[in-house]
Every structure is written in C-alpha cells, then in structure tokens.
Write an enzyme that holds these catalytic residues in place. Structure first.
Site, PDB file in Angstrom:
ATOM      1  N   GLU A 171      54.213 -89.816  -4.984  1.00 26.27           N
ATOM      2  CA  GLU A 171      55.044 -88.755  -4.858  1.00 26.27           C
ATOM      3  C   GLU A 171      56.371 -89.224  -4.686  1.00 26.27           C
ATOM      4  OE1 GLU A 171      55.535 -85.153  -1.560  1.00 26.27           O
ATOM      5  OE2 GLU A 171      53.629 -86.266  -1.560  1.00 26.27           O
ATOM      6  N   GLY A 172      56.826 -90.267  -3.868  1.00 30.73           N
ATOM      7  CA  GLY A 172      58.246 -90.690  -3.716  1.00 30.73           C
ATOM      8  C   GLY A 172      58.961 -91.207  -5.121  1.00 30.73           C
TER       9      GLY A 172
END
Length: 427
Positions: A171-172
């Site tokens: 996600e990051g």
C-alpha cells in the site's frame, strides 16, 4: 495480448527476508502522461480500469480512463471518476451481504461512467486495507467472498484474485509511486522524489527514497523495498503500522484496546469535553466514551495520553527530519476541517502548525459546540505521530493534497497500472 505490454511495468513481488522486491524491464510510466488537454474519442483507443479501495472507514471506487492515441504506443491517463460510501466493509463483519451491497451501489457509478461497449473488457478489482486486516481471518474472507459474487454477477471483467486484502507495505509503495508519478518526479532522470505519509483509519504508512547510506545501514529488516524503474534501481524505505491509524489510535488513547469488554463501560479522556457522554461505532463495535468529569482536560494532559500511544513504538529514520513529504487522507481532512489549508486546493504546512491548532482546539474544549468531539484528540495524535512517532522536526514542511492534476492521491492509481499490465489490456 498486445506485445507492447510485454515489457511494461512488470511488477513482481517476492518476499526475501521480509523485504519486498519489485522488478521490471521497462516501466509503463515512461509512456503514460496526463492528457487533460486532449479530447477523448471514446470509440478510438479508450479503455478503463476500476479499482475499489476498501478502507476501514469507507469504501471508495476509482474509475480511470486511459487513451491510446497511436497504435503500438503506450496509453495516456485521461482522468478519474471517484466516489465513496460509508461505513467501510469492516462495519459489516456480521452482515456480509449488506457489506457487499455497498460495493454494488458503487458499481453503478462505474456503469454510468463507462460505455456499455467497454464493460466486458474493463477489469474490476477490490483491495482491502487495514480495516479488514484487523478482523478475524474467517470473517474477513466471508466479506470478501460476498463482494466477489457481486463482481461475478456484474458485466465487467473479473480477473483471478479480484478481491483481496493488500499488504500494508505494498500500500505504501503504490502510494509513493502514484504521487511521484503525478508530480512528474518519475518522468525523467536526476529529479528529486518526495516522501509520502498516508494516515488511514486503522493504519498509517511512511515511504521515501533514502539518500544517505547511513539510512540504509540502520533501517530495520523488512523496511526496505527494492525495484527498478527507468533503468534505475530504487530502494525505498517503507513501512505500514497497523493499529496506528487515526481511529485505531482513538481506541488506544481511550484505553479501549486493552479492555476485556465494552458493555457497560465508558472510556474517558482528557482530550474530550468534560461534559461529553456519547457512543461511537468502529469496526462493528459500539463504544461508550466521554470526558474526564473530575480530572484534567486540555492540550497538555491530552498530549500526554496520545504520546503514550506512539512513543518508542515507531522507527525514526534520521534522514526524514529535513525531507519534504506529501501527506494525505486524515492528515488532509483534519487540516482542512480546521482551516489550516483550503479544502479544495490543499496547502503547505509545517509540523508545528498541527500542534498550534491542537493547542487552540484542546484548550477551548469547554466552549466546544459543533463538529467532531474527537477533534482535539485527532489533532494531538497527528502531532504526536509526526514528532514523537516518526521523529519529524517542528519546521518540516508537509504538502497536504487530496488530488494532483485532478487525480486522487493514494495507492489506487499505482495498483491499477499493475492490474492493467498484468492482464495485457490495451485498447
């Protein structure tokens, strides 16, 4: 499958010793540009991608439009249609069919946005984040299976693994790729990239490209992710902290995470108006909460509470203290709600601006009359997360943004790039 896609943005994830590795031969970003100045002819080279972001506080749909103006060349990103519903899927932990119905509601947005002639070749995918990571595995999977049935009954293309829970580090990384692509940092060589800070309801992510060898040497195992782009290798510092999102932090501040049960118990905090007695539902659980009726109230005692949530629990890379970062999600929302930035345009803040506003709100709790009763707690937590958690200096600049070039920030665009490439979809 068009051969021009065989060598673009091949995103391969392999976990080796806790590190995520990305490998590619030639990135799709080299040929994808925002072409808002070019009118779209839907019948000539237009195609779409649908990405659902199932977060802890709501479910969001991103419908991206791409245009292939010349056969054999890479497409242009034309634009995005965005919509959302609340609450998130995790709130339907015991009513999975009702949760899936919220996704069905958003699918209608996609139908209205995409010509019927393109439905069968437009892929639809849902990726869940921290809200579902916190649920018992069996209940989370039951929710996802209901959503998958909605997709299978839709007119869109449903790839394998169309519904899944996304790893926090992934996600990051995708959020970093999205922001640096949209800001033009990845279109050429020798340009400086920007770090990204994402604050969700249940988790928070920090991602940046280290410039100092010292950072690489001192970073804990599992916090570095290597990948190739533009014939260069990037090694990102990235980590997702589950349980440190804004709303999960509220529970931690109230002491609700350690409680054996919630029935009949009122959780109290110096961050809340003294007279407040209310209830709040998060993750399908109802909590009674209120202010300290006899105890302290205001910024100093509140900050002591939120500091305990983060202090000593997050890694603090020295390099970030003087770096520039883009911050979005709840960083943006709370800043906009308190007029630190323009709600539509965003703006640039210093870390100390969050503390200044937190002091202003918290030291006037007696006169609180409208808005979220958690505003003092939220602003204090954001301040503590940035300073005592990550180790940012008071003067560190943050670019708060919701959109770049009219495209939502976050991981969804990067994930859609990967999706379309993996399916070999072009016009």
């Amino acid at each position: 499958m068009a051969t021009s896609w065989a060598s673009v943005f091949l995103l391969i994830i392999a976990y080796v010793g806790g590190t995520v590795f990305y490998r590619e031969q030639q990135t799709w970003f080299e040929g994808v540009f925002l072409s808002s100045m070019c009118p779209v002819n839907v019948s000539a080279g237009t195609f779409y991608g649908i990405m659902f972001d199932a977060g802890s506080t709501g479910t969001r749909i991103h419908v991206y439009t791409f245009v292939q103006r010349t056969s054999g060349q890479l497409p242009f990103l034309e634009g995005e249609i965005f919509d959302s519903v609340k609450p998130g899927l995790s709130a339907f932990v015991d009513q999975p069919k009702q949760g899936a119905e919220t996704v069905q509601e958003l699918l209608e947005v996609a139908k209205d946005s995409i010509p019927r002639s393109h439905w069968k070749r437009t892929p639809v995918v849902l990726k869940a984040t921290a809200g579902l990571r916190l649920l018992p595995e069996q209940k989370a999977q039951t929710l996802l299976l209901e959503v998958e049935e909605i997709f299978k009954n839709s007119p869109f293309l449903v790839p394998d693994d169309s519904v899944s829970i996304m790893d926090g580090s992934y996600e990051g990384i995708l959020a970093w790729v999205t922001v640096n692509f949209l800001t033009g940092q990845l279109h050429g060589r020798g340009q400086e990239t920007v770090g990204t800070l994402d604050l969700g309801g249940a988790s928070t992510q920090i991602t940046f490209l280290p410039q100092l060898e010292k950072t690489l040497e001192q970073t804990p195992k599992g916090y570095l992710a290597s990948f190739e782009m533009f014939n260069s290798t990037f090694k990102l510092y990235t980590h997702s902290y589950l349980g440190f999102g804004l709303k999960a932090a509220r529970l931690a501040t109230l002491g609700a995470l350690e409680a054996e049960g919630t029935d009949g118990h009122t959780f109290r905090s110096a961050c809340l108006p003294r007279w407040l007695e209310a209830e709040w539902i998060f993750g399908g659980v109802k909590y009674q909460y209120g202010g300290n009726q006899e105890g302290e109230m205001g910024f100093e005692p509140c900050y002591a509470e939120v500091r305990r949530v983060v202090q000593g629990k997050l890694h603090q890379p020295e390099e970030i203290r003087g770096s520039s970062f883009y911050a979005f999600s709840y960083y943006y929302d709370r800043a906009a709600e308190t007029h630190l930035i323009d709600y539509e345009k965003g703006g640039v803040l210093k870390v100390e601006d969050f503390e200044r506003k937190a002091r202003e709100v918290c030291d006037n709790l007696e006169s609180f009359s409208s808005g979220s009763p958690f505003l003092c707690m939220d602003l204090s937590y954001i301040t503590a997360l940035l300073k005592d958690g990550f180790g940012f200096e008071d003067g560190t600049l943050l670019q708060l943004t919701k959109k770049v070039n009219n495209i939502e920030t976050g991981w969804a665009l990067g994930a859609t790039f990967h999706l379309l490439q993996s399916l070999g979809i072009t016009s």
